[in-house]
Design an enzyme around this catalytic site. Structure first.
Site, PDB file in Angstrom:
ATOM      1  N   GLU A 112     -19.697  -8.245   8.232  1.00  0.00           N
ATOM      2  CA  GLU A 112     -20.658  -7.579   8.977  1.00  0.00           C
ATOM      3  C   GLU A 112     -22.016  -9.119   9.424  1.00  0.00           C
ATOM      4  OE1 GLU A 112     -19.193  -5.155   6.169  1.00  0.00           O
ATOM      5  OE2 GLU A 112     -20.111  -7.086   5.718  1.00  0.00           O
ATOM      6  N   LYS A 148       1.375  -1.104  -0.158  1.00  0.00           N
ATOM      7  CA  LYS A 148       0.048   0.410   0.189  1.00  0.00           C
ATOM      8  C   LYS A 148       1.263   1.535  -0.071  1.00  0.00           C
ATOM      9  CE  LYS A 148      -4.303  -1.318   1.991  1.00  0.00           C
ATOM     10  NZ  LYS A 148      -4.989  -1.010   3.356  1.00  0.00           N
ATOM     11  N   ARG A 180     -25.656  -5.839   5.915  1.00  0.00           N
ATOM     12  CA  ARG A 180     -25.413  -6.660   5.128  1.00  0.00           C
ATOM     13  C   ARG A 180     -25.354  -8.002   6.226  1.00  0.00           C
ATOM     14  NH1 ARG A 180     -21.044  -6.144   1.054  1.00  0.00           N
ATOM     15  NH2 ARG A 180     -19.790  -7.992   2.311  1.00  0.00           N
TER      16      ARG A 180
END
Length: 626
Positions: free
Chosen positions: A367, A281, A395
Site C-alpha cells: 500500500e 489453493k 498502511r
C-alpha cells in the site's frame, strides 16, 4: 461429508503430536472434508484454508505449541489451526456475532500467538517474540507462516533484513507458495535436497567449515560462493541467503513424508531458517482448485454442486458501481490510470484490467508503494485512481500526507469497505478514514449516499485538480436509479432532501435512509451533505439558523469525524446550537451481520429516532404542543 473418527479425537496439538505418520495423512483427509462442509454452511475463506491442511497438521505434529510460537500471516489460512486447537465445535458460528473470528486472535486462544488479518506482519511479530525469548533466556522456536502474496510487501523484507543482523535467535519463516508448481522430477530432487540441507550433518559441516576457514578469509569467501552457487543451481535461495537465512526447499506442501522430516530437522537447528513450501489453493476440492478466486471467500453453498449464480435480480454493489464508473471514465479520459494493491476482484477492477491492460497496475500487497507510485504518475500529468479498502489505506498514511497531499498532487482515492464490514470484523472495518483524512491539508473527503451519488462524487473528485477521496461501503446500495453518467456536482456543496422543523439531520454517507426514516417519524429536516471536506459551510449555517438543534449522522468514528467538523464550523461561526453526533463509538466492533451491527450501534432508522428522542425530548414535546 467425510467421516471424522480421527478428527473427533483431536482436542489440542498434543493429540496431533501422538499420531503416527500414516494417521496424519488420514487426519488430513478428514480435516479437509470437515473444512469444506463447515465453510459451505457458514461462508468464509475456503481456497486458502484447503491449501494449508497438511502444512498445518505437520506444524502441530512437530512443534511444541503453545510453548513454541506459531504465527499465521493474514490469517485466512488458519481455519485448520483453529480446528486442531480446540475450536472445532465453534466452527458452525464462524465469523458470526458471538462466534469465533475468521482470523487468529490472542483473546480467543492461547494457541493464537499473534492477532493477524492485515498482510505481511508475521515475520516482524515473530522476530519480536524471538528477541524477547532470547533476552528472557527461554529456548523456543518461533514460526511465521507467510503466503507468497504477503511476501510482496516491503514490511516482510524489512523484518527479514532486521533478523539478519539480530544474533542468537531462533526464527523459522515458512513461505506458503501457492502460485507455482513443481514438476515431478524437480519435486523429487527438491524433497531430497530439502531433507539434506535441513539435516544435522549439513548444518554441522557448514558450521565446522566456517570455523576452520574463518582464519583463512580468502578460502572462507570461496566456500561461501561455492555453497551459494551450488544451492542456486537447484533452488531460488540467493535472496533469502543474502538476508542471513538458511534456505530449504521448495518442497511439496501436501506431502506429509516431505513436510514432517524437514520440519523435524529444522526444529533442531538454531538461528534463521527459511522453508519454501509449495501448496495448491483449493486442494482436494476440484471446483476450488479450478477457480480458487471464486472460492476464496464464498458465502453459503452446496459443496455437491458448487457456487451457483443467483437467478434473482440483485441490486448493484458499490464496488460494481465503482468498477463501471472506472471503465466509463477511462473511456472518456485516456489519462486515467488504475492502481490496486493486490485487490483486483475485491475492488471491482476486473473489467478495467481486461479493457485497459496498459493502464492497469496491480502493485502487490504494498500500500505504501501504491500511494507513492500514484504520486509519481500524477507528477507527469496523468490521473491515477487508487482503488483501495479504507482499512488498507491506513498502511500508506505517511505516503498519503508526504508524497501526495503535501505536493497537492492529482490523485483520486476510491475507498471501498468504508464503515462496518460484517463478518471480517474490526481488522477490516473502515471506521477511521473520515477522521484521518479530513485533518490533511488539500484533501477532499466525499461521502456519497447511494449508487448514483457515488458516480457523481467519483466524477467530481476525479476532475478536481488535487488529492481527493470517495468512500463507500461494502455490499449493495438501495437500488437508486442510475442517472449520473459522468456528470458532477459543485465541489463542497450538499443538498436538502427533506424539509422539516426544529431539528435538522446532517447526513454524511449511506445512512441517508435511516435519517429519512427517523425524520418521517419526527418531522425533521434532512440534508445530504455529500462532502466532509470542504464542508458546505453555507448550508451548515443556514440549517443552524433555521433550526433549534442539529444531528450529524455518519458510518464512521465519532471522534474526529464529520460531526466534529460540523461542531468546529459552528464554533468558528459563533453559532451556539446543540449538536448530537451519531456514529461509531470509541471501541473496536466485533464481527457479525452488517445490518445487525449497525442497528446495535443505533445507526438504523429506529436507532436514530431513539437517540434523537432521548437527547431532544423536551424540544420535540414543546414542538408538538406548539
Amino acid at each position: 461429508m467425510n467421516t471424522t473418527d480421527l478428527l473427533d479425537r483431536i482436542e489440542s496439538p498434543a493429540d496431533v503430536k501422538r499420531l503416527e505418520r500414516r494417521e496424519l495423512k488420514r487426519l488430513a483427509e478428514e480435516l479437509r472434508g470437515f473444512l469444506l462442509d463447515s465453510v459451505s454452511r457458514t461462508g468464509g475463506h475456503l481456497s486458502s484454508n484447503l491449501g494449508t491442511v497438511e502444512l498445518t497438521i505437520a506444524l502441530h505434529h512437530v512443534f511444541d505449541l503453545p510453548h513454541d510460537r506459531l504465527i499465521w500471516d493474514v490469517g485466512h489460512q488458519s481455519y485448520a489451526h483453529k480446528i486442531l486447537t480446540g475450536r472445532r465445535t465453534g466452527m458452525p458460528r464462524l465469523r458470526q456475532q458471538g462466534g469465533i473470528s475468521g482470523f487468529p486472535r490472542r483473546s480467543e486462544s492461547e494457541y493464537d500467538a499473534f492477532g493477524t488479518a492485515h498482510s505481511s506482519t508475521s515475520i516482524s511479530a515473530a522476530l519480536g517474540m524471538a528477541v524477547a525469548s532470547r533476552n528472557a533466556g527461554i529456548m523456543r522456536q518461533h514460526i511465521a507462516v507467510i503466503g507468497d502474496g504477503a511476501m510482496s510487501a516491503g514490511m516482510a523484507f524489512e523484518a527479514m533484513n532486521n533478523a539478519g543482523v539480530t544474533p542468537d535467535i531462533n526464527l523459522l519463516v515458512v513461505l506458503n507458495d501457492n502460485d507455482m508448481s513443481i514438476s515431478p522430477p524437480v519435486g523429487a530432487l527438491n524433497r531430497y535436497l530439502a531433507r539434506l540441507m535441513s539435516g544435522r550433518f549439513y548444518a554441522t559441516a557448514r558450521n565446522v567449515g566456517k570455523a576452520v576457514l574463518q582464519h583463512v578469509p580468502p578460502m572462507l569467501e570461496m566456500a561461501r560462493r561455492f555453497e551459494g552457487h551450488a544451492k542456486g543451481l537447484v533452488t531460488p535461495a540467493t535472496l533469502f541467503e543474502e538476508l542471513g537465512f538458511n534456505y530449504v526447499g521448495p518442497i511439496d506442501g501436501h506431502d506429509m513424508d516431505a513436510l514432517v522430516p524437514t520440519l523435524q530437522n529444522l526444529r533442531s537447528l538454531k538461528g534463521l531458517q527459511f522453508l519454501h513450501v509449495v501448496t495448491k489453493k483449493g486442494q482436494g476440492y476440484k471446483l476450488a482448485e479450478a477457480d480458487p478466486v471464486l472460492y476464496h471467500g464464498p458465502g453459503k453453498f452446496d459443496p455437491a454442486v458448487g457456487i451457483q449464480k443467483s437467478s434473482a435480480p440483485s441490486r448493484q454493489t458499490f464496488t460494481q458501481v465503482f468498477g463501471q464508473w472506472l471503465c466509463d471514465m477511462a473511456q472518456a479520459d485516456e489519462r486515467l490510470q488504475g492502481i490496486t494493491p493486490a485487490m483486483r476482484e475485491g475492488s471491482g477492477m476486473v473489467a478495467f484490467e481486461q479493457r485497459f491492460p496498459r493502464r492497469y497496475f496491480d502493485v502487490g500487497i504494498a500500500e505504501q508503494h501504491a500511494v507513492t507510485f500514484a504520486a509519481g504518475i500524477a507528477c507527469e500529468g496523468l490521473k491515477p485512481v487508487v482503488a483501495i479498502y479504507s482499512t488498507f489505506l491506513q498502511r500508506g498514511y505517511d505516503q498519503l500526507i508526504h508524497d501526495v497531499a503535501l505536493q497537492n498532487l492529482d490523485v483520486t482515492f476510491a475507498l471501498d469497505r468504508a464503515g462496518l464490514v460484517g463478518a471480517d470484523g474490526a481488522t477490516h472495518a473502515g471506521n477511521y478514514d473520515i477522521a484521518y483524512l479530513r485533518c490533511i491539508p488539500n484533501m477532499v473527503v466525499a461521502t456519497p449516499s447511494d449508487e448514483n451519488e457515488t458516480r457523481l462524487l467519483l466524477t467530481t473528485c476525479y476532475r478536481h485538480a488535487g488529492p481527493a477521496s470517495v468512500r463507500y461501503p461494502r455490499g449493495s446500495g438501495v437500488g437508486a436509479e442510475m442517472t449520473a453518467g459522468l456528470d458532477e456536482v459543485p465541489l463542497g456543496k450538499g443538498r436538502l432532501v427533506r424539509e422539516g422543523s426544529r431539528i435538522a439531520v446532517l447526513n454524511f454517507g449511506t445512512l441517508l435512509p435511516a435519517a429519512l426514516q427517523a425524520a418521517e417519524q419526527l418531522g425533521l429536516t434532512v440534508a445530504d451533505m455529500r462532502f466532509v471536506k470542504p464542508l458546505d459551510l453555507d448550508l451548515v449555517r443556514q440549517l443552524a439558523q433555521d433550526h433549534e438543534a442539529l444531528v450529524t449522522l455518519e458510518e464512521g468514528c465519532i471522534m474526529g469525524g464529520a460531526g466534529s467538523a460540523v461542531s468546529e464550523a459552528l464554533h468558528e461561526a459563533g453559532l451556539d446550537v446543540p449538536v448530537l453526533q451519531l456514529g461509531l463509538p470509541d471501541r473496536f466492533i466485533d464481527h457479525g451481520d452488517q445490518a445487525a451491527l449497525l442497528a446495535q450501534q443505533g445507526l438504523d432508522g429506529a436507532g436514530v429516532e431513539t437517540s434523537i428522542r432521548k437527547r431532544f425530548a423536551g424540544l420535540l414535546e414543546s414542538g408538538r404542543a406548539a
